[in-house]
Design a protein around this motif. Structure first.
Motif, PDB file in Angstrom:
ATOM      1  N   ALA A 162     -54.246  82.792  -4.481  1.00 46.44           N
ATOM      2  CA  ALA A 162     -54.239  83.828  -3.448  1.00 46.44           C
ATOM      3  C   ALA A 162     -55.084  84.999  -3.920  1.00 46.44           C
ATOM      4  N   GLY A 163     -56.073  85.402  -3.082  1.00 49.11           N
ATOM      5  CA  GLY A 163     -56.935  86.529  -3.415  1.00 49.11           C
ATOM      6  C   GLY A 163     -56.809  87.622  -2.384  1.00 49.11           C
ATOM      7  N   SER A 164     -57.687  88.604  -2.495  1.00 52.73           N
ATOM      8  CA  SER A 164     -57.640  89.727  -1.574  1.00 52.73           C
ATOM      9  C   SER A 164     -58.307  89.420  -0.240  1.00 52.73           C
ATOM     10  N   GLY A 165     -59.007  88.298  -0.151  1.00 50.95           N
ATOM     11  CA  GLY A 165     -59.670  87.955   1.094  1.00 50.95           C
ATOM     12  C   GLY A 165     -60.007  86.491   1.160  1.00 50.95           C
ATOM     13  N   ALA A 166     -60.485  86.042   2.312  1.00 52.61           N
ATOM     14  CA  ALA A 166     -60.731  84.618   2.525  1.00 52.61           C
ATOM     15  C   ALA A 166     -61.931  84.112   1.759  1.00 52.61           C
ATOM     16  N   THR A 167     -62.720  84.985   1.157  1.00 51.18           N
ATOM     17  CA  THR A 167     -63.922  84.521   0.461  1.00 51.18           C
ATOM     18  C   THR A 167     -63.746  84.489  -1.050  1.00 51.18           C
ATOM     19  N   ASP A 168     -62.499  84.641  -1.540  1.00 51.46           N
ATOM     20  CA  ASP A 168     -62.273  84.582  -2.977  1.00 51.46           C
ATOM     21  C   ASP A 168     -62.660  83.208  -3.524  1.00 51.46           C
ATOM     22  N   ALA A 169     -63.190  83.202  -4.746  1.00 56.27           N
ATOM     23  CA  ALA A 169     -63.513  81.920  -5.393  1.00 56.27           C
ATOM     24  C   ALA A 169     -62.240  81.119  -5.603  1.00 56.27           C
ATOM     25  N   LEU A 170     -62.398  79.801  -5.507  1.00 51.87           N
ATOM     26  CA  LEU A 170     -61.229  78.929  -5.543  1.00 51.87           C
ATOM     27  C   LEU A 170     -61.162  78.086  -6.809  1.00 51.87           C
ATOM     28  N   GLY A 171     -61.352  78.708  -7.959  1.00 46.40           N
ATOM     29  CA  GLY A 171     -61.127  77.951  -9.178  1.00 46.40           C
ATOM     30  C   GLY A 171     -59.684  77.481  -9.209  1.00 46.40           C
ATOM     31  N   GLY A 172     -59.485  76.180  -9.451  1.00 45.46           N
ATOM     32  CA  GLY A 172     -58.136  75.659  -9.468  1.00 45.46           C
ATOM     33  C   GLY A 172     -57.602  75.272  -8.110  1.00 45.46           C
ATOM     34  N   THR A 173     -58.442  75.226  -7.095  1.00 43.95           N
ATOM     35  CA  THR A 173     -58.007  74.802  -5.767  1.00 43.95           C
ATOM     36  C   THR A 173     -57.758  73.299  -5.754  1.00 43.95           C
ATOM     37  N   VAL A 174     -56.667  72.895  -5.090  1.00 43.71           N
ATOM     38  CA  VAL A 174     -56.278  71.483  -5.077  1.00 43.71           C
ATOM     39  C   VAL A 174     -56.070  71.025  -3.641  1.00 43.71           C
ATOM     40  N   LEU A 175     -56.626  69.872  -3.329  1.00 40.95           N
ATOM     41  CA  LEU A 175     -56.378  69.205  -2.045  1.00 40.95           C
ATOM     42  C   LEU A 175     -55.416  68.047  -2.299  1.00 40.95           C
ATOM     43  N   THR A 176     -54.305  68.039  -1.604  1.00 41.05           N
ATOM     44  CA  THR A 176     -53.347  66.942  -1.711  1.00 41.05           C
ATOM     45  C   THR A 176     -53.387  66.122  -0.430  1.00 41.05           C
ATOM     46  N   VAL A 177     -53.723  64.857  -0.565  1.00 39.21           N
ATOM     47  CA  VAL A 177     -53.873  63.965   0.586  1.00 39.21           C
ATOM     48  C   VAL A 177     -52.632  63.075   0.660  1.00 39.21           C
ATOM     49  N   SER A 178     -51.852  63.204   1.750  1.00 34.94           N
ATOM     50  CA  SER A 178     -50.597  62.468   1.902  1.00 34.94           C
ATOM     51  C   SER A 178     -50.619  61.661   3.191  1.00 34.94           C
ATOM     52  N   PRO A 179     -50.706  60.344   3.101  1.00 32.41           N
ATOM     53  CA  PRO A 179     -50.670  59.536   4.329  1.00 32.41           C
ATOM     54  C   PRO A 179     -49.261  59.495   4.909  1.00 32.41           C
ATOM     55  N   VAL A 180     -49.175  59.508   6.213  1.00 31.83           N
ATOM     56  CA  VAL A 180     -47.903  59.289   6.885  1.00 31.83           C
ATOM     57  C   VAL A 180     -47.498  57.838   6.655  1.00 31.83           C
ATOM     58  N   LYS A 181     -46.209  57.594   6.525  1.00 27.91           N
ATOM     59  CA  LYS A 181     -45.745  56.248   6.255  1.00 27.91           C
ATOM     60  C   LYS A 181     -46.251  55.268   7.316  1.00 27.91           C
ATOM     61  N   GLY A 182     -46.832  54.174   6.848  1.00 24.97           N
ATOM     62  CA  GLY A 182     -47.395  53.178   7.756  1.00 24.97           C
ATOM     63  C   GLY A 182     -48.886  53.355   7.979  1.00 24.97           C
ATOM     64  N   TYR A 183     -49.439  54.487   7.484  1.00 23.59           N
ATOM     65  CA  TYR A 183     -50.871  54.761   7.693  1.00 23.59           C
ATOM     66  C   TYR A 183     -51.573  54.933   6.339  1.00 23.59           C
ATOM     67  N   GLU A 184     -51.157  54.126   5.371  1.00 18.60           N
ATOM     68  CA  GLU A 184     -51.739  54.222   4.034  1.00 18.60           C
ATOM     69  C   GLU A 184     -53.241  53.913   4.043  1.00 18.60           C
ATOM     70  N   ARG A 185     -53.681  53.020   4.943  1.00 19.03           N
ATOM     71  CA  ARG A 185     -55.111  52.698   5.018  1.00 19.03           C
ATOM     72  C   ARG A 185     -55.915  53.924   5.427  1.00 19.03           C
ATOM     73  N   ASP A 186     -55.379  54.699   6.383  1.00 17.84           N
ATOM     74  CA  ASP A 186     -56.063  55.939   6.767  1.00 17.84           C
ATOM     75  C   ASP A 186     -56.080  56.928   5.594  1.00 17.84           C
ATOM     76  N   GLY A 187     -54.991  56.948   4.813  1.00 17.19           N
ATOM     77  CA  GLY A 187     -54.958  57.832   3.652  1.00 17.19           C
ATOM     78  C   GLY A 187     -56.062  57.498   2.677  1.00 17.19           C
ATOM     79  N   THR A 188     -56.273  56.213   2.427  1.00 22.11           N
ATOM     80  CA  THR A 188     -57.335  55.789   1.517  1.00 22.11           C
ATOM     81  C   THR A 188     -58.704  56.167   2.066  1.00 22.11           C
ATOM     82  N   ARG A 189     -58.889  55.994   3.404  1.00 26.33           N
ATOM     83  CA  ARG A 189     -60.174  56.310   4.021  1.00 26.33           C
ATOM     84  C   ARG A 189     -60.464  57.816   3.949  1.00 26.33           C
TER      85      ARG A 189
END
Length: 509
Positions: A150-177
């Motif tokens: 969390a920074g002071s504004g939307a343009t702060d550098a994102l060192g350490g930013t993480v994207l977590t990709v979670s497929p809904v149950k039954g849609y694991e193929r879409d999660g992989t894609r």
């Protein structure tokens, strides 16, 4: 409590972007196959929780206390990305497992934590945004969590930013894609698994067979002194009982290493530091004994037949009062100049005063120590009979410890498989002797505590329950004595003897 399990959850780390650019990049990358709903961002405070020796990381777990809008929750993430959350309003660290809020998080971490407490790391403010990925039928198939500092504004550098990709149950193929599409974003890489090695364990001394023995001893002892220093803050703050336990182990190993190394060390120097190590061991014994009693109370309650487990409540209160006093006294004793001097790196004296003894190599010392310690154990154990006094068993237990330390002192010099099997052979005998010794010590202690409580206002029900404990301990001790014959016979069987001879002087011929 909430449990979310997604077998194909994956996490990606992103460098060199800001929240607006990254969100736009995710939408652009998925457009054509999917549509993306951008949720409202939320600022949370996350406080990492971990044991001193990083047992959760070693078990593939990451625990945080997450605070948001006046509420708090424990969030546990597994290596596979699944999460378990338990409400934690009012929770503070450090805390051992039974002080964690009841729920699934505690149930999972209690095993890896054992007797250790989780300690709070520095708090981190994070900006979390949820993106919902929908297919052509507008069905939610994947959820993406964007987690950035969390920074002071939307343009702060994102060192350490993480994207977590979670497929809904039954849609694991879409999660992989989706994962594959996002992996092509600039600066994206899979989140690396944390190093499971304890951060506080000093590096092993680099010892070779030809290293002069006094130098090798000094290097090993320096490592033990570092372990003692690392554990003192937690011992003083009384974070958990393992700080004192590990401190005592390092003291004991220091004393045993000096004793085993007498043939290559200056007698006056080694006598001085052995005596100082014994003094520290003696100072820490009262508190450790009380810890053992308190940790064993849940088991002791299960021993009761006539008495009710609740009858031991006055006993527990007495132990806790005694423990508080013992802890204060130990903290004062460890703060004295004499105690502090033992923690300075005095190991150089071992090398400087060795003189001609420096011609002996680490390999020669190690093999000689193992052979001498092995012969002592066999000689003493063979002399013990059914009517031998208890003192003989206690002495045998000490000799077994010396052999154990001799095997572990310079492990890098020996075949690890042979050493491991030799230690396993010895450990069976040690466990039997330990049961015998512990039962005797506890009998004496419980009787002493009962006398102290009887002099006060302890109820008769508590004293009667403590009497049952003594009876059970007497039975345990008798059983350990009976088992000793078989345990010693296994230790001296031909295969075990051959291993120890291969590690000792016989193996160098």
């Amino acid at each position: 409590m909430r449990t979310r399990v997604a077998p194909q959850i994956r996490r990606l780390e992103v460098a060199g972007a800001d929240t607006v650019v990254l969100t736009a990049g995710v939408v652009e990358r998925l457009t054509g196959r999917y549509t993306v709903d951008i949720g409202r961002g939320t600022t949370v405070t996350r406080i990492p929780l971990e044991t001193f020796d990083r047992r959760l990381v070693a078990a593939g777990l990451a625990l945080h206390l997450q605070e948001f809008a006046g509420e708090a929750a424990l969030v546990l993430r597994r290596d596979d990305g699944s999460e378990v959350t338990s409400a934690a309003t009012g929770f503070t660290a450090p805390a051992v497992a039974d002080r964690l809020p009841p729920g699934a998080v505690r149930d999972i971490v209690a095993g890896p934590m054992k007797l250790r407490a989780v300690i709070a790391g520095p708090p981190k403010r994070r900006r979390v945004q949820l993106l919902t990925v929908r297919d052509k039928n507008s069905k939610a198939v994947v959820r993406i969590e964007l987690d950035a500092p969390a920074g002071s504004g939307a343009t702060d550098a994102l060192g350490g930013t993480v994207l977590t990709v979670s497929p809904v149950k039954g849609y694991e193929r879409d999660g992989t894609r989706v994962l594959g599409l996002l992996s092509r974003l600039p600066g994206v890489a899979p989140v690396a698994a944390p190093d499971p090695e304890p951060a506080i364990k000093p590096p092993a001394a680099l010892i070779e067979r030809s290293t002069p023995a006094p130098q090798a001893v000094a290097d090993v002892v320096s490592g033990y002194l570092a372990e003692m220093c690392a554990n003192i803050p937690g011992l003083i703050d009384d974070i958990d009982t393992e700080f004192l336990h590990d401190y005592r182990v390092a003291v004991r190993r220091t004393r045993s290493t000096l004793k085993l190394s007498r043939p290559v060390l200056d007698p006056a120097t080694v006598r001085h530091w052995e005596a100082e190590g014994k003094r520290l061991g003696d100072l820490t014994t009262p508190l450790r004994d009380l810890d053992v009693h308190l940790l064993g109370l849940p088991t002791m309650r299960g021993w009761l037949v006539s008495a009710d487990p609740a009858d031991l409540a006055p006993f527990e209160a007495h132990l806790r009062r005694r423990r508080a006093t013992a802890h204060r006294e130990l903290v004062r004793a460890l703060g004295t100049r004499r105690s502090q001097e033992f923690l300075t790196d005095w190991t150089g004296e071992l090398v400087e005063t060795a003189g001609e003894l420096s011609r002996i190599t680490a390999d020669e010392l190690s093999r000689g120590c193992i052979s001498r310690a092995h012969r002592r154990v066999v000689k003493l154990g063979s002399a013990i009979k059914a009517d031998s006094p208890h003192e003989g068993l206690h002495t045998l237990r000490k000799r077994c410890k010396e052999l154990r330390y001799a095997l572990e002192m310079f492990t890098a010099l020996h075949d690890p498989t042979t050493t491991g099997k030799a230690i396993a052979d010895l450990k069976r005998l040690q466990d039997c002797l330990g049961r015998f010794q512990d039962a005797e010590v506890q009998q004496h202690a419980v009787r002493t505590f009962a006398d102290e409580m009887a002099a006060g206002s302890a109820p008769a029900s508590a004293l009667l329950a403590m009497g049952e404990l003594v009876t059970h301990l007497e039975t345990d001790q008798a059983a350990a004595r009976t088992d000793l014959g078989d345990a010693f016979a296994r230790f001296v069987r031909p295969s075990s003897t051959a291993r120890l001879q291969a590690l000792g002087t016989e193996g160098s011929r």
